[in-house]
Enzyme design. Structure first.
Site, PDB file in Angstrom:
ATOM      1  N   HIS A  49       7.913   4.033  -2.372  1.00 17.89           N
ATOM      2  CA  HIS A  49       8.022   5.359  -2.979  1.00 17.89           C
ATOM      3  C   HIS A  49       9.013   6.209  -2.193  1.00 17.89           C
ATOM      4  CE1 HIS A  49       4.426   4.221  -5.186  1.00 17.89           C
ATOM      5  NE2 HIS A  49       3.804   4.000  -4.042  1.00 17.89           N
ATOM      6  N   ASP A 107       4.953  -0.886  -0.022  1.00 17.19           N
ATOM      7  CA  ASP A 107       4.172   0.310  -0.357  1.00 17.19           C
ATOM      8  C   ASP A 107       4.465   1.462   0.599  1.00 17.19           C
ATOM      9  OD1 ASP A 107       2.357   1.628  -2.134  1.00 17.19           O
ATOM     10  OD2 ASP A 107       0.803   1.512  -0.604  1.00 17.19           O
ATOM     11  N   HIS A 148      -0.627  -4.428  -6.119  1.00 14.56           N
ATOM     12  CA  HIS A 148      -1.538  -4.464  -4.981  1.00 14.56           C
ATOM     13  C   HIS A 148      -2.626  -5.539  -5.050  1.00 14.56           C
ATOM     14  CE1 HIS A 148       0.694  -0.896  -4.328  1.00 14.56           C
ATOM     15  NE2 HIS A 148      -0.133  -0.018  -4.854  1.00 14.56           N
TER      16      HIS A 148
END
Length: 299
Positions: A42, A253, A185
């Site tokens: 992100h 992540d 995930h």
């Protein structure tokens, strides 16, 4: 087809450095192949305030470039986080800054215009992210409506289950999807049950349909063992890779917004874990290079 077989200028096969929101400083002990992709991270930029006013963690493109350099990665996939809602300005800005070495996954409402989808595609978006539960869930039977909206662009749907049981309940709807499905995930396979949990059987059946990918990312979400090994995810990862090595992806992540206390995840250690799950170099090459190329850079 775009192909980046070598590392872009400035990216070396990994080097020691400190990176914000990443534990440790070492490069991976096992260098990644040229063209390796981080398929899930992100960007949080203070120039783009979040819809829910969160401000605890910021991780900019420049910050992420340092992580890429530390890990020796060539490309990455920027995923729109829930805290930005349907505001994709930060995502588009990041994709423009990273250029051809990046692709994106956006969050859009079902009634988004074709013109907006086309605009996002031009900036490198190749998928839409939906949630099964949480603040703004999408019922499984509505996924097919999204699939019809994005079909002409060749996009995929990326789903975050939040709970493994939600994936089990959605299986029938997901099996009927005409588009590619990407599951975040480790599919949220609950621990300590792991491979014995019904979610694992669901994941394996979805992988068997030939249209589903799964991301080996964010092991800290379900791990009971914790940092830095998250070893209780080993059996899950190995089973997924053995079932469909051609549709498994790896992601960092970063910046690890779900980890609110130290130690922060060591991204190099998590990347090195892949050598335990896939001892064969050819399989790791498939996971880090070939599979992302096919999913995100096929056009």
């Amino acid at each position: 087809m775009t192909s980046l077989a070598t590392n872009p200028p400035g990216i070396v096969p990994g080097m020691e450095m400190e990176v914000v929101h990443s534990g440790g400083t070492q490069a991976p002990a096992h260098p990644v192949p040229p063209g390796a992709v981080d398929c899930h991270h992100h960007i949080f930029d203070p120039r783009f305030p979040r819809a829910n006013s969160r401000s605890a963690i910021w991780g900019t493109v420049d910050d992420y470039r340092r992580l890429k350099q530390r890990l020796g990665l060539s490309r990455s996939v920027v995923v729109s986080p829930q805290s930005y809602g349907f505001d994709n300005r930060c995502l588009v800005d990041a994709l423009d800054a990273l250029g051809e070495e990046a692709r994106g996954v956006a969050a859009v409402p079902l009634d988004v215009s074709d013109a907006e989808l086309d605009r996002l595609h031009r900036h490198g978006v190749r998928g839409v992210r939906l949630y099964l539960i949480g603040d703004a869930p999408t019922p499984p039977d509505r996924f097919i409506e999204y699939a019809r909206r994005i079909e002409r662009l060749g996009w995929h749907i990326q789903v975050i289950a939040v709970e493994g049981e939600a994936l089990v309940a959605a299986e029938a709807a997901f099996q009927a999807l005409p588009c590619t499905l990407v599951i975040d995930h480790f599919g949220y396979v609950p621990q300590p049950e792991g491979v014995a949990h019904p979610t694992m059987a669901t994941l394996l059946r979805l992988l068997a349909n030939g249209k589903t990918y799964v991301k080996l990312s964010a092991p800290y979400i379900t791990s009971r063992v914790g940092p830095q090994s998250y070893a209780d995810l080993d059996a899950v990862a190995v089973a997924l890779i053995n079932a469909a090595p051609e549709r498994v992806l790896w992601g960092s992540d970063w910046p690890h917004t779900l980890v609110i206390s130290d130690p922060k995840p060591d991204d190099a250690a998590m990347l090195d874990r892949l050598t335990r799950w896939a001892p064969q170099q050819s399989v790791r090459h498939r996971i880090l290079v070939d599979n992302p190329q096919q999913l995100y850079w096929k056009d």
